[in-house]
Design an enzyme around this catalytic site. Structure first.
Site, short mmCIF file in Angstrom:
data_model
loop_
_atom_site.label_atom_id
_atom_site.label_comp_id
_atom_site.label_asym_id
_atom_site.label_seq_id
_atom_site.Cartn_x
_atom_site.Cartn_y
_atom_site.Cartn_z
N MET A 29 0.86 -1.09 -0.11
CA MET A 29 0.13 -0.07 0.04
C MET A 29 0.92 1.28 0.04
SD MET A 29 -3.56 -0.88 2.12
CE MET A 29 -2.70 -0.60 3.74
N HIS A 33 9.27 1.28 3.30
CA HIS A 33 10.15 0.99 4.28
C HIS A 33 11.12 -0.03 4.06
CE1 HIS A 33 7.88 -2.02 6.43
NE2 HIS A 33 7.04 -1.13 6.71
N HIS A 36 9.50 -3.41 3.24
CA HIS A 36 9.04 -3.54 1.85
C HIS A 36 10.17 -4.11 0.78
CE1 HIS A 36 5.70 -0.91 3.50
NE2 HIS A 36 5.12 -1.92 3.07
N LYS A 148 5.08 -10.03 9.23
CA LYS A 148 4.64 -9.24 10.42
C LYS A 148 3.03 -9.44 10.23
CE LYS A 148 4.51 -4.47 11.97
NZ LYS A 148 3.04 -4.21 11.42
N ASP A 149 2.30 -9.44 9.15
CA ASP A 149 0.85 -9.41 9.29
C ASP A 149 0.75 -10.87 9.08
OD1 ASP A 149 0.15 -6.78 9.13
OD2 ASP A 149 1.47 -6.51 7.40
N SER A 188 6.96 -0.68 10.51
CA SER A 188 5.55 -0.45 10.12
C SER A 188 5.52 0.82 9.68
CB SER A 188 4.79 -0.66 11.08
OG SER A 188 3.39 -0.40 11.03
N SER A 189 4.74 0.96 8.68
CA SER A 189 4.38 2.53 8.21
C SER A 189 3.67 3.35 9.33
CB SER A 189 3.16 2.47 6.84
OG SER A 189 3.92 1.39 5.94
N ARG A 190 3.00 2.56 10.15
CA ARG A 190 2.22 3.11 11.32
C ARG A 190 3.23 3.72 12.23
NH1 ARG A 190 -2.25 -0.38 9.47
NH2 ARG A 190 -3.73 0.62 8.85
O1 PAF Z 1 0.04 -5.57 3.49
C1 PAF Z 1 -0.33 -4.99 3.04
O2 PAF Z 1 0.30 -3.82 2.64
C2 PAF Z 1 -1.96 -4.71 2.38
O3 PAF Z 1 -2.55 -5.37 3.32
C3 PAF Z 1 -1.89 -5.56 0.93
C4 PAF Z 1 -1.31 -7.12 1.11
C5 PAF Z 1 -0.93 -4.92 -0.08
C6 PAF Z 1 -3.19 -5.46 0.48
O4 PAF Z 1 -3.77 -4.34 0.29
#
Ligand code: PAF
Length: 282
Positions: A29, A33, A36, A148-149, A188-190
């Site tokens: 999204m 950072h 990614h 992380k997710d 994390s972006s947050r």
């Molecule tokens: O992890 C993310 O950045 C988002 O949930 C994803 C997988 C790109 C879906 O929008």
């Protein structure tokens, strides 16, 4: 690096890449950072070409969440992706992803429930729907996601298996280990929402998780170790702990005791304006 915003040029560009070797997809999204960029590097090591996507997906944000405030930095993100050797950036316009009249929802039962699914109703439907579309749009040979997710990764794997998505084999969805700051905080972006004091206090999250995992490994009952973890977070300045749970690493079934199979400690906790999530092998 080529950038495309509509489906037809995407298909043309991906077809040209695929003639020349396997394609890896890194969905994001944006607000990129080091975490990614690690996904992109890993993708490059595993496939001839990397396609990255940037799309702030409205379907995965709840009514009271940070869709409007979510950082959007397309120019900076493009430069970072190009510098890592990304071949193609898929940055769809909103109406290319969700044309007028869009009415389909992908919902994955079981693994979407509890944990982040409890506090964020509809979130994983939004993730599953957009990732299903991204897989169909790009038709990658492999796709990479951050561990992380962890719950998101479980949802995506279940969805791809259940819907026979076109990824060529069961291991085509690759989880990449979480990238951490020197003090252990997961990138994390947050984290950008944290003040300097909150950022310093946030290091208590990975520390308390490591401590709970040690205590469980030493035989302390899971419930007692998790209660200690929550106390440690509140004492450090976190304002709430949404969940702290031990789960089966694959099925996400709740574990009251540490069994012999792979287990995962998953935590979500709030500090300042941020809700931080983390997970570790336990
Ligand atoms: O992890 C993310 O950045 C988002 O949930 C994803 C997988 C790109 C879906 O929008």
């Amino acid at each position: 690096m080529q950038t495309v915003n509509r489906i037809d040029p995407l298909r043309t560009a991906v077809a040209a890449l695929r003639r020349d070797g396997p394609v890896a997809l890194v969905p994001t999204m944006g607000a990129l950072h080091e975490g990614h960029l690690t996904l992109v590097r890993e993708a490059k090591a595993r496939a001839a070409h990397v396609v990255a996507s940037i799309f702030v997906n409205p379907l995965q944000f709840g009514a009271n969440e940070d869709l409007g405030a979510y950082p959007r930095r397309l120019a900076e993100d493009s430069a970072l992706l190009a510098a890592e050797g990304t071949a193609l950036l898929w940055a769809p316009d909103a109406d290319a992803m969700y044309p007028a009249g869009f009415a389909t929802n992908v919902s994955v039962n079981g693994v979407s429930e509890g944990l982040c699914g409890a506090a964020r109703p509809g979130h994983f439907d939004g993730v599953a729907t957009v990732v299903c579309k991204l897989f169909n749009q790009v038709q990658p040979d492999i796709a990479l996601f951050g561990e992380k997710d962890w719950q998101q990764l479980a949802v995506i794997r279940r969805m791809a298996r259940d819907l026979d998505l076109t990824l060529p084999h069961a291991d085509a969805i690759i989880g990449v280990p979480t990238v951490r700051e020197a003090d252990g905080l997961a990138l994390s972006s947050r984290n950008a929402y944290l003040t300097p004091a909150e950022r310093a206090a946030a290091a208590a999250l990975p520390a308390a998780m490591r401590s709970a995992i040690c205590r469980i490994g030493d035989g302390e009952p899971v419930a007692a170790a998790l209660a200690g973890l929550m106390q440690a977070l509140l004492a450090a300045g976190f304002t709430a702990v949404d969940y702290a749970e031990l789960r089966d690493a694959d099925t996400l079934a709740l574990l009251a005791e540490r069994g012999n199979g792979p287990a995962r400690l998953l935590v979500a906790a709030r500090i300042g304006k941020a809700r931080l999530i983390d997970n570790m092998a336990a």
